[in-house]
Design a protein around this motif. Structure first.
Motif, mmCIF file in Angstrom:
data_model
loop_
_atom_site.group_PDB
_atom_site.id
_atom_site.type_symbol
_atom_site.label_atom_id
_atom_site.label_comp_id
_atom_site.label_asym_id
_atom_site.label_seq_id
_atom_site.Cartn_x
_atom_site.Cartn_y
_atom_site.Cartn_z
ATOM 1 N N LEU A 55 0.276 -1.275 -0.620
ATOM 2 C CA LEU A 55 -0.307 0.147 -0.046
ATOM 3 C C LEU A 55 1.174 1.086 -0.012
ATOM 4 C CD1 LEU A 55 -2.984 -0.967 2.694
ATOM 5 C CD2 LEU A 55 -3.115 -0.749 -0.044
ATOM 6 N N LEU A 56 0.267 2.052 -0.689
ATOM 7 C CA LEU A 56 1.163 3.340 -1.185
ATOM 8 C C LEU A 56 0.487 4.478 -0.674
ATOM 9 C CD1 LEU A 56 4.391 4.917 -1.623
ATOM 10 C CD2 LEU A 56 2.824 5.212 -4.082
ATOM 11 N N SER A 57 0.732 5.130 0.633
ATOM 12 C CA SER A 57 -0.090 6.641 0.913
ATOM 13 C C SER A 57 0.431 8.089 1.234
ATOM 14 C CB SER A 57 -1.002 6.061 1.798
ATOM 15 O OG SER A 57 -0.592 5.699 3.064
ATOM 16 N N GLY A 58 -0.155 8.402 1.369
ATOM 17 C CA GLY A 58 0.688 10.112 2.184
ATOM 18 C C GLY A 58 0.475 10.472 3.646
ATOM 19 N N VAL A 59 0.582 10.877 4.111
ATOM 20 C CA VAL A 59 0.583 11.482 5.646
ATOM 21 C C VAL A 59 0.659 12.747 4.947
ATOM 22 C CG1 VAL A 59 2.029 11.480 7.856
ATOM 23 C CG2 VAL A 59 2.526 9.813 6.545
ATOM 24 N N GLY A 60 -0.909 13.242 6.590
ATOM 25 C CA GLY A 60 -1.513 14.582 6.139
ATOM 26 C C GLY A 60 -1.964 14.818 5.481
ATOM 27 N N ARG A 61 -2.494 16.432 4.814
ATOM 28 C CA ARG A 61 -3.971 16.698 3.773
ATOM 29 C C ARG A 61 -3.633 15.958 2.922
ATOM 30 N NH1 ARG A 61 -3.628 21.609 3.266
ATOM 31 N NH2 ARG A 61 -1.814 22.687 3.482
ATOM 32 N N ALA A 62 -2.429 15.559 2.535
ATOM 33 C CA ALA A 62 -3.011 15.189 1.011
ATOM 34 C C ALA A 62 -1.475 13.705 0.535
ATOM 35 C CB ALA A 62 -2.031 16.367 -0.322
ATOM 36 N N PHE A 63 -2.093 12.926 -0.736
ATOM 37 C CA PHE A 63 -1.114 12.541 -1.672
ATOM 38 C C PHE A 63 0.190 13.071 -1.457
ATOM 39 C CE2 PHE A 63 0.837 9.702 -4.921
ATOM 40 C CZ PHE A 63 0.499 8.074 -3.878
ATOM 41 N N ALA A 64 0.321 13.904 -2.478
ATOM 42 C CA ALA A 64 1.492 14.796 -2.502
ATOM 43 C C ALA A 64 1.309 15.730 -3.624
ATOM 44 C CB ALA A 64 2.849 13.788 -2.837
ATOM 45 N N ALA A 65 1.316 16.948 -3.456
ATOM 46 C CA ALA A 65 1.835 17.655 -4.157
ATOM 47 C C ALA A 65 2.248 18.062 -5.301
ATOM 48 C CB ALA A 65 1.402 19.511 -3.369
ATOM 49 N N GLY A 66 3.423 17.033 -5.940
ATOM 50 C CA GLY A 66 4.134 17.415 -6.831
ATOM 51 C C GLY A 66 5.217 17.107 -6.320
ATOM 52 N N ALA A 67 6.362 17.265 -7.507
ATOM 53 C CA ALA A 67 7.733 17.593 -7.003
ATOM 54 C C ALA A 67 8.335 18.643 -6.581
ATOM 55 C CB ALA A 67 8.736 17.274 -8.562
#
Length: 259
Positions: A55-67
């Motif tokens: 499983l791949l996910s993001g911590v906090g408010r978003a998966f990721a906002a970009g590079a």
């Protein structure tokens, strides 16, 4: 696996491995070291016989906002050529075990490319995707133009890439980018439940199915069919095939060992 990484968190839950992007102060912006850490964790779990699903996910408010734009702003084209940074992204495609991306908040730019590297995508119903690179005078470089076009077709991919427009979760579902839309309150709970169900499937068959489907994207129908038939035949050398068919005849649940 102990967490020895700077930008990601990893842990296991039985046969499920979790990798979480962990730069929440910058909305998990992807820098080169984070991508390298993601690849290292993926490859380590791919070689771990106790792990069946990642499983791949993001911590906090978003998966990721970009590079990470700060990392790229002053880089010259010859520097990028020598860095050869996208080889790490190429190796993500070599992972044999199923990867489920779990997206909440934003998945933009490089983060959208990372999501498209996953085999299955589960998203919160208010998630947003997109490739805003054009607004910075650049374009996706880690597979975005290729994977998005293969998923949704030329004309829609052109529209989204030309404009940098946000793709709503509903649109992403309609165009086959994501598998499931789930309320963000239960997104991770439902994704984990699905991952555990998938982990009960025969691992070698899952691996060969993944290989065959990925071949279908790039090969002609005839070439893909030959690859499918080879994998079909090879599965008859596994203990799981014998167990699966014996369990079917005996009207019981199979116990797959991955052998």
């Amino acid at each position: 696996m102990s967490n020895t990484y700077q930008y990601i968190l990893v842990h296991t839950d039985g046969p499920i491995a979790h990798i979480q992007l962990n730069r929440p102060k910058v909305l998990n912006a992807l820098n080169r070291q984070m991508v390298s850490e993601i690849l290292h964790a993926l490859e380590s779990f791919d070689q771990d016989n106790d792990i069946r699903v990642i499983l791949l996910s993001g911590v906090g408010r978003a998966f990721a906002a970009g590079a990470d734009i700060d990392e790229m702003a002053e880089v010259h084209s010859t520097d990028l050529e020598l860095l050869n940074q996208f080889t790490d992204w190429d190796r993500i495609a070599w992972i044999k075990k199923p990867i489920i991306g779990v997206v909440h908040g934003f998945a933009l730019g490089g983060a959208f490319e990372l999501a498209l590297c996953c085999d299955l995508l589960w998203a919160a119903d208010d998630a947003e995707f997109g490739f805003p690179e054009v607004n910075l005078g650049i374009m996706p470089g880690a597979g975005g133009t290729q994977r998005l076009t293969k998923l949704v077709g030329k004309t829609k991919a052109m529209e989204w890439l030309f404009t940098g427009a946000r793709i709503t979760a509903k649109e992403a579902s309609q165009f086959g980018i994501v598998n499931k839309l789930i309320s963000k309150e239960v997104l991770f709970e439902e994704a984990i439940k699905f991952a555990h169900a998938l982990a009960k499937q025969p691992p070698i068959a899952i691996r060969y199915i993944k290989e065959a489907v990925l071949k279908a994207i790039d090969l002609s129908l005839y070439e893909g069919m030959q690859y499918e038939r080879k994998n079909f035949s090879l599965l008859f050398s596994t203990e799981d095939q014998k167990e699966g068919m014996k369990a079917f005849i005996e009207k019981r649940e199979p116990d797959f060992k991955g052998r």
